[in-house]
Enzyme design. Structure first.
Site, mmCIF file in Angstrom:
data_model
loop_
_atom_site.group_PDB
_atom_site.id
_atom_site.type_symbol
_atom_site.label_atom_id
_atom_site.label_comp_id
_atom_site.label_asym_id
_atom_site.label_seq_id
_atom_site.Cartn_x
_atom_site.Cartn_y
_atom_site.Cartn_z
ATOM 1 N N CYS A 125 -4.352 -8.600 12.228
ATOM 2 C CA CYS A 125 -4.546 -10.051 12.170
ATOM 3 C C CYS A 125 -5.552 -10.329 11.067
ATOM 4 O O CYS A 125 -6.235 -9.426 10.592
ATOM 5 C CB CYS A 125 -5.116 -10.585 13.474
ATOM 6 S SG CYS A 125 -4.029 -10.336 14.874
ATOM 7 N N GLY A 175 -0.789 -11.371 9.261
ATOM 8 C CA GLY A 175 -0.198 -11.849 10.506
ATOM 9 C C GLY A 175 0.653 -13.068 10.247
ATOM 10 O O GLY A 175 0.171 -14.039 9.660
ATOM 11 N N ASN A 206 -9.525 -9.383 15.347
ATOM 12 C CA ASN A 206 -8.570 -8.472 14.711
ATOM 13 C C ASN A 206 -8.819 -7.085 15.274
ATOM 14 O O ASN A 206 -9.926 -6.585 15.228
ATOM 15 C CB ASN A 206 -8.799 -8.478 13.194
ATOM 16 C CG ASN A 206 -7.968 -7.430 12.459
ATOM 17 O OD1 ASN A 206 -8.352 -6.988 11.390
ATOM 18 N ND2 ASN A 206 -6.849 -7.032 12.990
ATOM 19 N N GLY A 207 -7.772 -6.501 15.816
ATOM 20 C CA GLY A 207 -7.906 -5.158 16.374
ATOM 21 C C GLY A 207 -7.202 -5.060 17.702
ATOM 22 O O GLY A 207 -6.351 -5.891 18.038
ATOM 23 N N TYR A 265 -1.100 0.040 3.205
ATOM 24 C CA TYR A 265 -0.141 -1.053 3.340
ATOM 25 C C TYR A 265 -0.771 -2.420 3.634
ATOM 26 O O TYR A 265 -0.421 -3.407 2.996
ATOM 27 C CB TYR A 265 0.852 -0.700 4.460
ATOM 28 C CG TYR A 265 1.700 -1.861 4.954
ATOM 29 C CD1 TYR A 265 2.685 -2.435 4.146
ATOM 30 C CD2 TYR A 265 1.512 -2.387 6.228
ATOM 31 C CE1 TYR A 265 3.461 -3.494 4.602
ATOM 32 C CE2 TYR A 265 2.301 -3.452 6.685
ATOM 33 C CZ TYR A 265 3.261 -3.998 5.872
ATOM 34 O OH TYR A 265 4.026 -5.046 6.317
ATOM 35 N N THR A 312 4.535 -3.948 -1.575
ATOM 36 C CA THR A 312 3.290 -3.192 -1.537
ATOM 37 C C THR A 312 3.284 -1.936 -2.395
ATOM 38 O O THR A 312 2.239 -1.551 -2.915
ATOM 39 C CB THR A 312 2.915 -2.891 -0.066
ATOM 40 O OG1 THR A 312 2.793 -4.150 0.586
ATOM 41 C CG2 THR A 312 1.610 -2.148 0.064
ATOM 42 N N ASP A 319 8.018 4.039 -1.985
ATOM 43 C CA ASP A 319 7.462 3.069 -1.039
ATOM 44 C C ASP A 319 6.064 3.524 -0.639
ATOM 45 O O ASP A 319 5.719 4.697 -0.790
ATOM 46 C CB ASP A 319 8.364 2.910 0.199
ATOM 47 C CG ASP A 319 8.262 1.485 0.757
ATOM 48 O OD1 ASP A 319 7.324 0.758 0.359
ATOM 49 O OD2 ASP A 319 9.105 1.097 1.571
ATOM 50 N N ASP A 320 5.292 2.555 -0.111
ATOM 51 C CA ASP A 320 3.936 2.926 0.301
ATOM 52 C C ASP A 320 3.965 3.809 1.541
ATOM 53 O O ASP A 320 3.137 4.686 1.727
ATOM 54 C CB ASP A 320 3.090 1.677 0.564
ATOM 55 C CG ASP A 320 3.792 0.702 1.485
ATOM 56 O OD1 ASP A 320 4.476 -0.201 0.977
ATOM 57 O OD2 ASP A 320 3.703 0.853 2.720
#
Ligand SMILES: O=P(O)(O)OC[C@H]1O[C@H](OP(=O)(O)OP(=O)(O)O)[C@H](O)[C@@H]1O
Ligand SMILES: NC(=O)CC[C@H](N)C(=O)O
Ligand SMILES: [Mg+2]
Length: 504
Positions: free
Chosen positions: A2, A28, A101-102, A257, A303, A365-366
């Protein structure tokens, strides 16, 4: 993941919060919310959707006040109902709102304790509502009519003693100010910015420095693991280390990412880290396959662009943008269901035939997580006429669930789980596949930018969880309630939850 932000300003903060959330949108896409404080009143607008869809002019006009917090949500607990969008609010003590966030790893235990011992009701299944109530309880316990920064820091100290997992949070206490804190491992990022105005100093705290930059604040520093900062309503800045035994272990997947490349997390440039990822991966290719026959390197937008560019340079092979990204489609990995993710890859990317026809292409790709993107992209490359399709991942295989704020709770959903590289190549349909080594990834991020960071949360690659409390039983339980299948059934059963504190 988030995105969170808080501003203590000298003039209305509604537009600043909106703009800040817009540049944190990549963290998010499910829901967004802003709460502001105007004297002794709080104003809230939150709902499901992107920032631009949630806030209309009428909401912005109502979000009055010089202090506020905001959130963009990517759910990792509870459900995706608007009732679980953030910020959350409790009226006692003083009136507190919080954005998180978390992901908490002891949310169930805490929820039980809240009810039995703290006599608090939690109305949703969100772990963030629990975090807010633990903080509120610890502040209330001090029994003061008026509080100061010492009381706030004491409450955060007690939060650290009770709460496990990952949490970077901003909380607004009406009439007092904004407190921001980070768990003792510093798993999720949080940066501080300041801006001088003729009226005085303004402060912001945000998940990524890109928000600090975009709002015209000057970057000050990151919060340290276990540290709390309190900015009072007059703009005075206070800080204190509130946890014992704090050890920097930021999530390495932020660099791979999640974060924007123009952000600097814990003193380390995400952009530079990605360039180094590309460099190290190219060297591995040259070691393992010196006589390679790659004609062209093609990134999978968005990304992987940074690392793919450096990889091609180091390899001495042409870099071409063979896939064009629809700018109106968001990130697919953080979408809530597999059906939607699958459909979105095709809506999001389209191949330019001439870059593929008759060529041996190396797609970069990442990371490869569920394999949703790689599988479809490889097929698209073949359909566009590629001769051989090789695949390189700038991160090692993702083999273990994430419990700290990334919604990958089920090993069975991870294409890397229980497969070796050859089997993964087969599963995604690649002619050859190469992954970054974990040591190379760590050295690409670590480098020498920040001497304080010596280790990372590498759990999705290594299965080692820095908080030390992640047991097989916990993972099993997480899998049962958060797998794609479980989420679908729950959303159907629960339907729409009516939110207590929301306005249309
Ligand atoms: O193996 P998967 O489960 O498909 O997950 C990995 C893919 O998802 C992410 O892209 P995303 O579209 O979310 O965002 P981006 O545009 O920032 O690359 C990531 O960059 C990979 O491309
Ligand atoms: N990704 C996150 O940081 C999620 C925060 C919180 N666990 C939620 O589900 O809302
Ligand atoms: Mg991608």
């Amino acid at each position: 993941m988030c995105g969170i932000i808080g501003i203590v300003g000298k003039s209305p903060v509604n537009q600043g919060l909106y703009d800040g959330l817009t540049v944190l949108q990549h963290r998010g896409q499910d829901a967004a919310g802003i709460m502001t404080s105007d004297g002794d009143r709080l104003h809230l607008r939150k709902d499901n959707g992107l920032v631009r869809d949630v806030f209309h002019t009428r909401h912005m006009l109502r979000l009055k006040g010089n202090m506020g917090i905001g959130h963009v949500r990517y759910p990792t607990a509870g459900c995706s109902s608007s009732a679980e969008s953030q910020p959350f609010y409790v009226n006692s003590p003083y009136g507190i709102s919080l954005a998180h966030n978390g992901n908490l790893t002891n949310a169930d235990t805490l929820k039980g304790d809240m009810f039995r011992e703290d006599l608090r009701h939690i109305n949703t299944n969100s772990d963030s509502e629990i975090l807010l109530n633990v903080f509120a309880h610890e502040l209330q316990r001090q029994g003061k009519l008026r509080i100061d920064e010492g009381d706030v820091f004491e409450a955060v100290t007690r939060v650290h003693k009770r709460v496990r997992g990952a949490y970077a949070a901003v909380a607004m206490i009406i009439g007092y100010g904004i407190v921001a804190f980070r768990d003792k491992h510093g798993i999720r990022p949080l940066a501080i910015g300041r801006r001088e105005t003729p009226q005085g100093t303004e402060w912001t705290v945000a998940s990524e420095t890109v928000a600090v930059d975009a709002l015209g604040f000057e970057r000050v520093r990151d919060l340290e693991p276990g540290e709390a900062v309190f900015i009072d309503v007059d703009g005075n800045f206070h800080s204190r280390q509130c946890a014992e035994g704090s050890v920097y272990s930021p999530c390495i997947f932020e660099y791979v990412y999640f974060a924007r490349p123009d952000s600097i997390i814990d003193g380390i440039s995400v952009y530079k880290a990605r360039l180094r990822m590309g460099e190290r991966l190219a060297r591995k290719i040259l070691r393992e396959w010196p006589q390679h026959d790659i004609d062209v390197v093609i990134p999978i937008p968005d990304t992987s662009r940074t690392s793919a560019l450096q990889l091609s340079y180091e390899l001495g092979v042409l870099y071409r943008e063979g896939f064009i990204k629809n700018r109106y489609i968001g990130r697919t990995f953080i979408m809530p269901g597999q059906k939607q993710r699958k459909k979105s890859v095709r809506q999001k990317l389209n191949a330019i035939g001439l870059e593929f026809r008759g060529k041996n292409v190396l797609l970069v790709d990442d990371s490869i997580v569920r394999g949703t993107t790689s599988k479809q992209i490889i097929q698209m490359a073949r359909d566009a006429g590629a001769n051989k399709v090789y695949f390189a991942s700038a991160a090692p295989p993702v083999r273990y669930p994430n419990v700290y704020g990334i919604d990958m709770p089920t090993t069975a959903e991870l294409i890397g789980h229980g497969r070796d590289d050859k089997q993964i190549a087969e599963a995604i349909g690649a002619d050859w596949l190469i992954y970054q080594d974990l040591d190379d990834l760590i050295s690409a991020v670590l480098y020498k930018d920040n001497k304080k960071v010596r280790q990372f949360d590498t759990s999705v690659f290594s299965g080692e969880y820095p908080t030390g409390d992640v047991t097989p039983e916990y993972l099993k339980q997480l899998e049962q309630c958060r797998s794609d299948g479980a989420k679908e059934t729950r959303d159907l059963e629960e339907g729409v939850t009516i939110d207590l504190h929301n306005s249309e």
